[in-house]
Design an enzyme around this catalytic site. Structure first.
Site, PDB file in Angstrom:
ATOM      1  N   SER A 191      67.508   5.932  58.235  1.00  0.00           N
ATOM      2  CA  SER A 191      67.848   7.351  57.148  1.00  0.00           C
ATOM      3  C   SER A 191      67.183   7.222  55.725  1.00  0.00           C
ATOM      4  O   SER A 191      66.090   7.325  55.741  1.00  0.00           O
ATOM      5  CB  SER A 191      69.601   7.083  57.003  1.00  0.00           C
ATOM      6  OG  SER A 191      70.087   8.314  56.460  1.00  0.00           O
ATOM      7  N   ASP A 348      71.004  16.512  64.154  1.00  0.00           N
ATOM      8  CA  ASP A 348      70.875  15.869  62.810  1.00  0.00           C
ATOM      9  C   ASP A 348      70.027  16.776  62.083  1.00  0.00           C
ATOM     10  O   ASP A 348      68.631  17.234  62.455  1.00  0.00           O
ATOM     11  CB  ASP A 348      69.980  14.537  63.125  1.00  0.00           C
ATOM     12  CG  ASP A 348      69.657  13.642  61.826  1.00  0.00           C
ATOM     13  OD1 ASP A 348      69.973  14.214  60.808  1.00  0.00           O
ATOM     14  OD2 ASP A 348      69.223  12.769  62.052  1.00  0.00           O
ATOM     15  N   HIS A 378      73.137  11.939  63.318  1.00  0.00           N
ATOM     16  CA  HIS A 378      72.649  11.231  62.346  1.00  0.00           C
ATOM     17  C   HIS A 378      73.733   9.985  62.364  1.00  0.00           C
ATOM     18  O   HIS A 378      74.766   9.877  62.202  1.00  0.00           O
ATOM     19  CB  HIS A 378      72.597  12.003  61.199  1.00  0.00           C
ATOM     20  CG  HIS A 378      71.844  11.089  59.953  1.00  0.00           C
ATOM     21  ND1 HIS A 378      70.761  10.946  60.080  1.00  0.00           N
ATOM     22  CD2 HIS A 378      72.340  10.427  59.176  1.00  0.00           C
ATOM     23  CE1 HIS A 378      70.316  10.313  59.167  1.00  0.00           C
ATOM     24  NE2 HIS A 378      71.252   9.819  58.577  1.00  0.00           N
TER      25      HIS A 378
END
Ligand SMILES: *[C@@H]1O[C@H](CO)[C@@H](O)[C@H](O)[C@H]1NC(C)=O
Ligand SMILES: *[C@@H]1O[C@H](CO)[C@@H](O)[C@H](O)[C@H]1NC(C)=O
Ligand SMILES: *[C@@H]1O[C@H](CO)[C@@H](O)[C@H](O)[C@H]1NC(C)=O
Length: 408
Positions: A191, A348, A378
């Site tokens: 991320s 995501d 995600h």
């Protein structure tokens, strides 16, 4: 006494309303995800409320709510020696496999945790466990970087912290101290940590003072660009659990120290309209019509404004900085990057950030591997054990570890 059942009914209905979000059935364990997401949204609402009444910055409250009771001391085990130390002034947690054969050199991985540049820590249970798992399974030293977080610092400080710690580790005498093999080093992150890892990897290859070359970069559902919030994945997943498009834009604005008042204009790409100086050229680099496969593009249409809000880039000068958006780097930079692994999830908003980077790297001649998870969402890699076990979590983690074992 008749009010009690009525009250209970109302409460149940409210809770159900809060928790229930229609989710695609192709997601890994959708019901469980609904509850996980409701918990996270509740924490966010609580933080926003605390911010609103002036208690503290919402991100500081959110980090406190999510992580404060979750920080672990460095605990060694039968297999691993775990220590906290400083690398050039930056806190790091180091996981070292206890060696059977003295004198042999080990592989190593610099790991950068995620959390929107504002949440998480190398010391939380989730990242501590993930790094332990990587260290044990790959039989590699893991250096987990505790970079400083927003809002205590803003861009580019998190990049600088990760850069400083990595550069320190790459020095021949430090590698020797840890018995780390200079030819088998990876940099990795998930991320926002994937964003920092990608940015730092680009910087390292351009720094003539760094003589040790990183062998691999492995990016897990990375954030890579702030140019276009209407890629097919941003359009398709704008209200997905864990990370909605609006929340992602607010993380960006906090990272770049911009006002949240720009968020609505950015939702419609007004920050990169064609009347903004650099925007047209950047959009060429990021033309997803040519960078994404048909199965991702579906019938989504690009959103390009002729007239927008040129004031945003004046107010947020870091908006077009390559260290914030590694996806807009020049081909000359991309050509020099090491072998790359990118993991993306179908559900995501960031799916296309990772996929476009992969395509640009491939076009620049870099050896790339793409692991795409059709039922992934995600952040799923952090949810691979009880009580938040998702099968997509365990599979993404195991696939990533397998790639490291085979390639590092
Ligand atoms: C490399 O080291 C020299 C001498 O210490 C320094 O002047 C220069 O700025 C360094 N370059 C980079 C890219 O850090
Ligand atoms: C962030 O923005 C605020 C308000 O615009 C400003 O006062 C502050 O100096 C900025 N901080 C940094 C680190 O640039
Ligand atoms: C985008 O910019 C246009 C032109 O300045 C403006 O009319 C429109 O209201 C803006 N949209 C948003 C959501 O800010």
């Amino acid at each position: 006494m008749r009010t009690l059942p009525a009250l209970l009914t109302v409460l149940t209905a409210l809770t159900a309303y809060y928790v229930y979000t229609p989710l695609p059935s192709t997601l890994s364990e959708p019901w469980k995800l609904m509850f996980l997401d409701a918990t996270f949204r509740f924490a966010q609402d609580l933080s926003n409320l605390a911010h609103y009444v002036g208690l503290s910055h919402h991100l500081r409250v959110l980090n406190f709510v999510c992580n404060y009771f979750d920080k672990l001391d460095p605990v060694s085990s039968a297999h691993l020696k775990v220590t906290d130390t400083l690398f050039d002034g930056v806190k790091v947690r180091i996981f070292e496999p206890k060696k059977e054969t003295r004198g042999s050199l080990q592989r190593s991985i610099v790991y950068v945790h995620g959390g929107g540049w504002a949440l998480g820590s190398a010391r939380t249970r989730s990242y501590d466990s993930l790094c332990r798992k990587i260290s044990e399974d790959v039989n590699a030293i893991v250096v987990s970087v505790e970079y400083r977080l927003v809002p205590n610092v803003h861009f580019p400080e998190p990049v600088n912290d990760v850069y400083a710690a990595t550069k320190y580790f790459l020095q021949p005498e430090i590698l020797a101290k840890y018995s780390a093999d200079p030819n088998r080093i990876a940099i990795s992150g998930d991320s926002a940590g994937g964003n920092l890892a990608a940015a730092v990897c680009q910087q390292l290859i351009q720094d003539e003072n760094v003589t040790t070359k990183v062998k691999l970069q492995a990016l897990i559902y990375p954030v890579l660009q702030i140019i276009d919030f209407n890629t097919p994945s941003y359009q398709q997943n704008m209200d997905m659990p864990i990370l909605s498009r609006y929340v992602m834009i607010k993380f960006w604005l906090d990272y770049l120290n911009g006002s949240h008042s720009f968020a609505h204009a950015m939702l419609v790409n007004n920050h990169t309209s064609l009347d903004v100086g650099e925007a047209a050229a950047l959009r060429q680099l990021l033309n997803w019509n040519s960078l994404l496969p048909l199965s991702f593009k579906k019938n989504y249409k690009p959103l390009i404004q002729n007239i927008g809000a040129p004031t945003i880039v004046q107010e947020v000068p870091a908006l077009f900085d390559i260290r914030a958006s590694p996806l807009i780097a020049h081909k000359e930079t991309l050509q020099k990057l090491p072998k790359t692994y990118i993991l993306t999830c179908e559900h995501d908003v960031l799916r296309d950030d990772g996929t476009m980077y992969l395509k640009r790297l491939e076009e620049a001649g870099v050896d790339v591997t793409h692991d795409h998870y059709e039922d992934g969402f995600h952040g799923c890699m952090l949810f691979a054990s009880w009580p938040t076990y998702f099968s997509a979590g365990a599979r993404t983690r195991d696939g990533y570890v397998k790639w490291l074992i085979e390639n590092l």
